[in-house]
Design an enzyme around this catalytic site. Structure first.
Site, PDB file in Angstrom:
ATOM      1  N   ARG A 122       0.779  -1.281   0.066  1.00  0.00           N
ATOM      2  CA  ARG A 122       0.029  -0.191   0.106  1.00  0.00           C
ATOM      3  C   ARG A 122       0.965   1.460  -0.007  1.00  0.00           C
ATOM      4  NH1 ARG A 122      -5.252   1.261   1.260  1.00  0.00           N
ATOM      5  NH2 ARG A 122      -5.756   3.345   2.172  1.00  0.00           N
TER       6      ARG A 122
ATOM      7  N   ASN B  69      -1.905   9.006   0.234  1.00  0.00           N
ATOM      8  CA  ASN B  69      -3.188   9.528  -0.137  1.00  0.00           C
ATOM      9  C   ASN B  69      -3.675  10.221   1.171  1.00  0.00           C
ATOM     10  OD1 ASN B  69      -4.932  10.024  -2.299  1.00  0.00           O
ATOM     11  ND2 ASN B  69      -6.355   8.450  -1.563  1.00  0.00           N
TER      12      ASN B  69
ATOM     13  N   GLU C 144     -13.228   4.188  -7.807  1.00  0.00           N
ATOM     14  CA  GLU C 144     -13.060   2.863  -6.835  1.00  0.00           C
ATOM     15  C   GLU C 144     -13.683   1.772  -7.673  1.00  0.00           C
ATOM     16  OE1 GLU C 144     -11.331   1.720  -2.853  1.00  0.00           O
ATOM     17  OE2 GLU C 144     -12.002   3.657  -2.981  1.00  0.00           O
TER      18      GLU C 144
END
Length: 257
Positions: A63, A70, A178
């Site tokens: 990640r 983010n 998403e």
């Protein structure tokens, strides 16, 4: 949610971010493909730049490396003096802000599409951060109608506690995309195809907008978090239940990019 008036200024610069989270592979795959052959994302009079946001995390298929990229596009992190002592993602955020911003300036990119996957079964989802943004409401309506009968949901994250300092927030118009469910570190063909179509329809909308096409007022249905419900827990604080299969489609905070 209803739109009233769409912005007058043409859209000139668009970026497509993939790999903001390095183990969400659909955006990584698409951006790498478009870097090699970007024919399908080009539109007349429009600059479209595909970009791998977190290459180190992508290489490790994780990640992030030091901290979540983010979440660090805030004035404090973007304003820190560049140093090797800073977390990698903070330094990377400053580099990205220099390339596509500066944030909150007239020079920033018009639109950034930030591509994400989720393990949640939430299908095609567009993330909206401003319920008063008529331009994005019109764009999202266009994408939804173009994808039909495939469902496409709009997730509104206007609540103050969900206002993340996202990578896409550099742009004048921030669009989160998403698509799931997809396990981390895995690539699914059907999910890839859906995300690819979402970008196509978004760019088609921008092209039509720049060509002067008029869009009548429209309404879209949005979802937002109303409350957080924890798992039942035993006296030791351990989770004592699992989600029923019929509720597996439910939205969760973990779905947020």
């Amino acid at each position: 949610m209803t739109s009233c008036h769409v912005a007058d200024d043409p859209i000139k610069k668009v970026a497509i971010f993939g790999g903001t989270h390095g183990n969400e592979l659909t955006g990584v795959f698409l951006v790498k493909h478009w870097l090699e052959n970007g024919t399908e994302i080009q539109r007349t009079g429009l600059e479209v730049k595909p970009f791998i946001t977190n290459p180190r995390a992508v290489k490790r298929c994780t990640r992030y490396v030091d901290c979540d990229l983010n979440r660090v596009f805030d004035p404090e992190n973007l304003g820190k003096k560049m140093s090797e002592d800073l977390p990698y993602e903070v330094r990377r955020a400053q580099e990205i802000n220099h390339l596509f911003g500066p944030k909150d300036s007239e020079d920033s990119y018009d639109i950034i599409f930030d591509l994400h996957n989720t393990t949640s079964n939430m299908g095609c989802t567009l993330i909206l951060e401003d319920s008063r943004n008529d331009f994005l409401i019109q764009m999202f309506h266009y994408i939804k109608m173009s994808l039909a009968p495939l469902p496409c949901y709009v997730y509104l994250i206007e609540h103050p506690s969900l206002k993340y300092a996202t990578a896409r927030s550099i742009a004048k118009y921030a669009v989160g995309i998403e698509v799931g469910p997809q396990p981390q570190g895995v690539l699914r063909a059907d999910i890839l195809d859906q995300m690819r179509k979402m970008i196509k329809h978004a760019l088609d909308f921008i092209h039509n907008f720049n060509e002067g096409k008029e869009f009548p007022p429209c309404a879209i249905e949005v979802y937002k978090i109303m409350e957080k419900v924890d798992y039942p827990r035993n006296k030791s604080g351990e989770i004592a239940a699992i989600i029923h299969p019929k509720l597996q489609m439910a939205w969760s905070e973990n779905a947020v990019s």
